[in-house]
Design a protein around this motif. Structure first.
Motif, PDB file in Angstrom:
ATOM      1  N   LEU A   1       1.888  10.865  10.848  1.00 35.36           N
ATOM      2  CA  LEU A   1       0.933  11.076  11.803  1.00 35.36           C
ATOM      3  C   LEU A   1      -0.074  11.910  11.273  1.00 35.36           C
ATOM      4  N   GLU A   2      -1.381  11.763  11.784  1.00 35.20           N
ATOM      5  CA  GLU A   2      -2.427  12.747  11.244  1.00 35.20           C
ATOM      6  C   GLU A   2      -2.202  13.899  11.628  1.00 35.20           C
ATOM      7  N   GLY A   3      -2.460  14.839  10.550  1.00 34.96           N
ATOM      8  CA  GLY A   3      -2.384  16.302  10.544  1.00 34.96           C
ATOM      9  C   GLY A   3      -0.599  16.602  10.512  1.00 34.96           C
ATOM     10  N   LYS A   4       0.396  15.784  10.365  1.00 34.43           N
ATOM     11  CA  LYS A   4       1.635  16.128  10.006  1.00 34.43           C
ATOM     12  C   LYS A   4       2.075  15.868   8.645  1.00 34.43           C
ATOM     13  N   LYS A   5       3.272  16.023   8.463  1.00 34.27           N
ATOM     14  CA  LYS A   5       3.849  15.561   7.204  1.00 34.27           C
ATOM     15  C   LYS A   5       4.775  14.124   7.100  1.00 34.27           C
ATOM     16  N   ARG A   6       4.870  13.679   6.131  1.00 37.27           N
ATOM     17  CA  ARG A   6       5.406  12.029   6.089  1.00 37.27           C
ATOM     18  C   ARG A   6       6.971  12.606   6.306  1.00 37.27           C
ATOM     19  N   MET A   7       7.535  11.686   7.444  1.00 41.43           N
ATOM     20  CA  MET A   7       8.953  11.898   7.869  1.00 41.43           C
ATOM     21  C   MET A   7       9.283  10.507   8.403  1.00 41.43           C
ATOM     22  N   LYS A   8      10.720  10.388   8.356  1.00 40.02           N
ATOM     23  CA  LYS A   8      11.460   9.445   8.855  1.00 40.02           C
ATOM     24  C   LYS A   8      11.550   9.116  10.480  1.00 40.02           C
ATOM     25  N   ILE A   9      11.399   7.954  10.977  1.00 39.14           N
ATOM     26  CA  ILE A   9      11.050   7.726  12.188  1.00 39.14           C
ATOM     27  C   ILE A   9      11.867   8.544  13.314  1.00 39.14           C
TER      28      ILE A   9
ATOM     29  N   LEU B   1       0.618  -1.253   0.039  1.00 40.01           N
ATOM     30  CA  LEU B   1       0.067  -0.034  -0.140  1.00 40.01           C
ATOM     31  C   LEU B   1       0.747   1.212  -0.062  1.00 40.01           C
ATOM     32  N   SER B   2       2.041   1.224  -0.390  1.00 46.35           N
ATOM     33  CA  SER B   2       3.037   2.285  -0.340  1.00 46.35           C
ATOM     34  C   SER B   2       3.603   2.476  -1.689  1.00 46.35           C
ATOM     35  N   PRO B   3       3.413   3.738  -2.062  1.00 46.33           N
ATOM     36  CA  PRO B   3       3.249   5.028  -1.382  1.00 46.33           C
ATOM     37  C   PRO B   3       1.672   5.335  -1.098  1.00 46.33           C
ATOM     38  N   TYR B   4       1.125   4.930  -1.705  1.00 43.78           N
ATOM     39  CA  TYR B   4      -0.701   5.026  -1.891  1.00 43.78           C
ATOM     40  C   TYR B   4      -1.475   3.851  -2.009  1.00 43.78           C
ATOM     41  N   PRO B   5      -2.485   3.743  -1.150  1.00 46.39           N
ATOM     42  CA  PRO B   5      -3.134   4.670  -0.313  1.00 46.39           C
ATOM     43  C   PRO B   5      -2.386   4.751   1.080  1.00 46.39           C
ATOM     44  N   GLY B   6      -1.368   3.778   1.195  1.00 46.83           N
ATOM     45  CA  GLY B   6      -1.177   3.924   2.756  1.00 46.83           C
ATOM     46  C   GLY B   6      -1.642   2.920   3.851  1.00 46.83           C
ATOM     47  N   ALA B   7      -0.837   2.260   4.198  1.00 46.91           N
ATOM     48  CA  ALA B   7      -1.117   1.314   5.209  1.00 46.91           C
ATOM     49  C   ALA B   7      -1.507   2.104   6.779  1.00 46.91           C
ATOM     50  N   PHE B   8      -2.303   2.095   7.568  1.00 48.59           N
ATOM     51  CA  PHE B   8      -2.468   2.602   8.717  1.00 48.59           C
ATOM     52  C   PHE B   8      -2.752   1.909   9.789  1.00 48.59           C
ATOM     53  N   THR B   9      -2.320   2.471  11.152  1.00 45.79           N
ATOM     54  CA  THR B   9      -2.951   2.078  12.293  1.00 45.79           C
ATOM     55  C   THR B   9      -3.232   3.343  13.299  1.00 45.79           C
ATOM     56  N   PHE B  10      -3.673   3.164  14.594  1.00 50.44           N
ATOM     57  CA  PHE B  10      -3.704   4.418  15.291  1.00 50.44           C
ATOM     58  C   PHE B  10      -2.616   4.258  16.538  1.00 50.44           C
ATOM     59  N   PHE B  11      -2.130   5.675  17.040  1.00 52.08           N
ATOM     60  CA  PHE B  11      -0.965   5.462  17.556  1.00 52.08           C
ATOM     61  C   PHE B  11      -1.488   6.765  18.887  1.00 52.08           C
ATOM     62  N   ASN B  12      -1.644   6.462  20.001  1.00 47.96           N
ATOM     63  CA  ASN B  12      -2.152   7.458  21.034  1.00 47.96           C
ATOM     64  C   ASN B  12      -3.247   8.085  20.491  1.00 47.96           C
ATOM     65  N   GLY B  13      -4.355   7.422  19.950  1.00 46.90           N
ATOM     66  CA  GLY B  13      -5.574   8.068  19.566  1.00 46.90           C
ATOM     67  C   GLY B  13      -5.586   8.772  18.107  1.00 46.90           C
ATOM     68  N   LYS B  14      -4.584   8.860  17.323  1.00 45.69           N
ATOM     69  CA  LYS B  14      -4.466   9.676  16.341  1.00 45.69           C
ATOM     70  C   LYS B  14      -3.969   8.451  15.050  1.00 45.69           C
ATOM     71  N   LYS B  15      -4.455   8.648  13.890  1.00 45.48           N
ATOM     72  CA  LYS B  15      -4.344   7.850  12.581  1.00 45.48           C
ATOM     73  C   LYS B  15      -2.669   8.086  12.420  1.00 45.48           C
ATOM     74  N   LEU B  16      -2.181   6.687  12.307  1.00 48.93           N
ATOM     75  CA  LEU B  16      -0.593   6.492  11.936  1.00 48.93           C
ATOM     76  C   LEU B  16      -0.544   6.168  10.467  1.00 48.93           C
ATOM     77  N   LYS B  17      -0.119   6.565   9.350  1.00 44.23           N
ATOM     78  CA  LYS B  17       0.245   5.922   8.189  1.00 44.23           C
ATOM     79  C   LYS B  17       1.351   5.331   8.372  1.00 44.23           C
ATOM     80  N   VAL B  18       1.950   4.236   7.729  1.00 44.06           N
ATOM     81  CA  VAL B  18       3.174   3.457   7.683  1.00 44.06           C
ATOM     82  C   VAL B  18       3.510   3.306   6.276  1.00 44.06           C
ATOM     83  N   PHE B  19       4.947   3.921   5.838  1.00 46.06           N
ATOM     84  CA  PHE B  19       5.062   3.838   4.340  1.00 46.06           C
ATOM     85  C   PHE B  19       6.240   2.786   4.484  1.00 46.06           C
ATOM     86  N   SER B  20       6.949   2.721   5.351  1.00 49.30           N
ATOM     87  CA  SER B  20       8.044   1.829   5.281  1.00 49.30           C
ATOM     88  C   SER B  20       8.243   1.197   6.481  1.00 49.30           C
TER      89      SER B  20
END
Length: 314
Positions: free
Chosen positions: A296-304, A238-257
């Motif tokens: 993370l929801e509301g943030k840009k894509r970034m390295k961990i 699902l990378s780069p689109y639409p992206g797999a996701f889970t929830f992290f401390n109540g917010k949607k977290l997309k995982v690309f790698s």
């Protein structure tokens, strides 16, 4: 390859919309094809200003002075008349929508489609994604004649290539569009020469038939009650689109790698462990999944590491 004079003389109508299809149209033009018309999606509003955006195929066609038709409906009498007026010998469909018979059966040589799998495997809308999600080690492209049921027509040519352990849907897409473009040129040459034999699709008794349905939101949510390798494959597929996701401390977290690790989890599946500086790992049934690139929801894509540097853990 360059087409011979017989193949160059064929009047071709090309149908496609996204960037994937541009590679095929470009290969046909470079090989000397006579493309008499291009059918693509209507311009659509997009972005913050909702300005009309042209499809990738339309942009290419306009740059190369190719006539363009953009029907809202493929059964519209005005469009059908314009299509007949192009007097195509052959139509080629790459990453376009489903065609009604009145369209695909119009030219004397019919309509051929380029599909992103080794048919009959992975019929459907998302063959690249599902091949990676299912952990396939190989995929390919198929040219075939369109008929009533989707992706079931007689096979003309196929070509295959490997899927690496770290390949994503994006990297497979980029290889496939080029492999497919060259296969399409060979198909046009073979049809013009009369050297291609149509082969009906058959599923060997030893194989399981895999399908490739459209990807929906529920497909993208990660289920950590699986082996780490299976979760890793979902992320890749699902990378780069639409992206797999889970929830992290109540917010949607997309995982690309991500990277699967064989360590025994010390927390239940779906829970995470972190040093809050260099790693963030989610527990699976048999190991951990180290996430490497996220959004993370509301943030840009970034390295961990960049994410952890700025994240405040509760």
């Amino acid at each position: 390859m360059m087409l011979n004079e017989q193949a160059k003389s064929l009047r071709i109508v090309f149908m496609g919309t996204p960037e994937f299809a541009v590679a095929s149209l470009h290969a046909l033009i470079q090989a000397g094809s006579t493309v008499v018309g291009v059918i693509t999606a209507p311009d659509k509003p997009a972005g913050r200003g909702m300005e009309l955006q042209q499809s990738a195929v339309k942009k290419y066609a306009v740059e190369h002075q190719l006539p363009v038709l953009q029907p809202e409906k493929l059964r519209d009498p005005g469009f059908l008349e314009a299509l007949r007026h192009l007097k195509a010998d052959l139509q080629i469909c790459v990453a376009f929508r489903m065609l009604p018979e009145i369209v695909w059966n119009m030219p004397p040589m019919g309509t051929i489609n380029l599909h992103g799998s080794l048919l009959p495997q992975y019929r459907g809308a998302a063959p690249i994604n599902w091949a990676v999600i299912n952990g396939e080690k190989e995929t390919g492209v198929t040219t075939f004649k369109l008929q009533h049921e989707i992706d079931t027509g007689n096979i003309l040519l196929q070509d295959r290539f490997p899927i690496g352990a770290e390949d994503t849907a994006g990297t497979v897409h980029d290889v496939m569009k080029e492999v497919g473009a060259q296969l399409l040129v060979k198909t046009v040459q073979g049809l013009a020469n009369g050297t291609l034999t149509e082969t009906p699709q058959q599923v060997p008794a030893t194989e399981i038939l895999h399908h490739a349905p459209k990807i929906f939101t529920e497909t993208c949510q990660i289920n950590f009650n699986q082996p780490a390798t299976a979760v890793h494959n979902l992320v890749r597929g699902l990378s780069p689109y639409p992206g797999a996701f889970t929830f992290f401390n109540g917010k949607k977290l997309k995982v690309f790698s991500a990277t699967p690790k064989g360590e025994t989890p010390t927390v239940p599946p779906g829970e995470y462990i972190t040093d809050a500086k260099t790693y963030l790992s989610f527990a699976c049934t048999d190991g951990l999944l180290d996430v490497k690139e996220i959004q993370l929801e509301g943030k840009k894509r970034m390295k961990i590491t960049d994410f952890l540097r700025g994240y405040q853990f509760k």
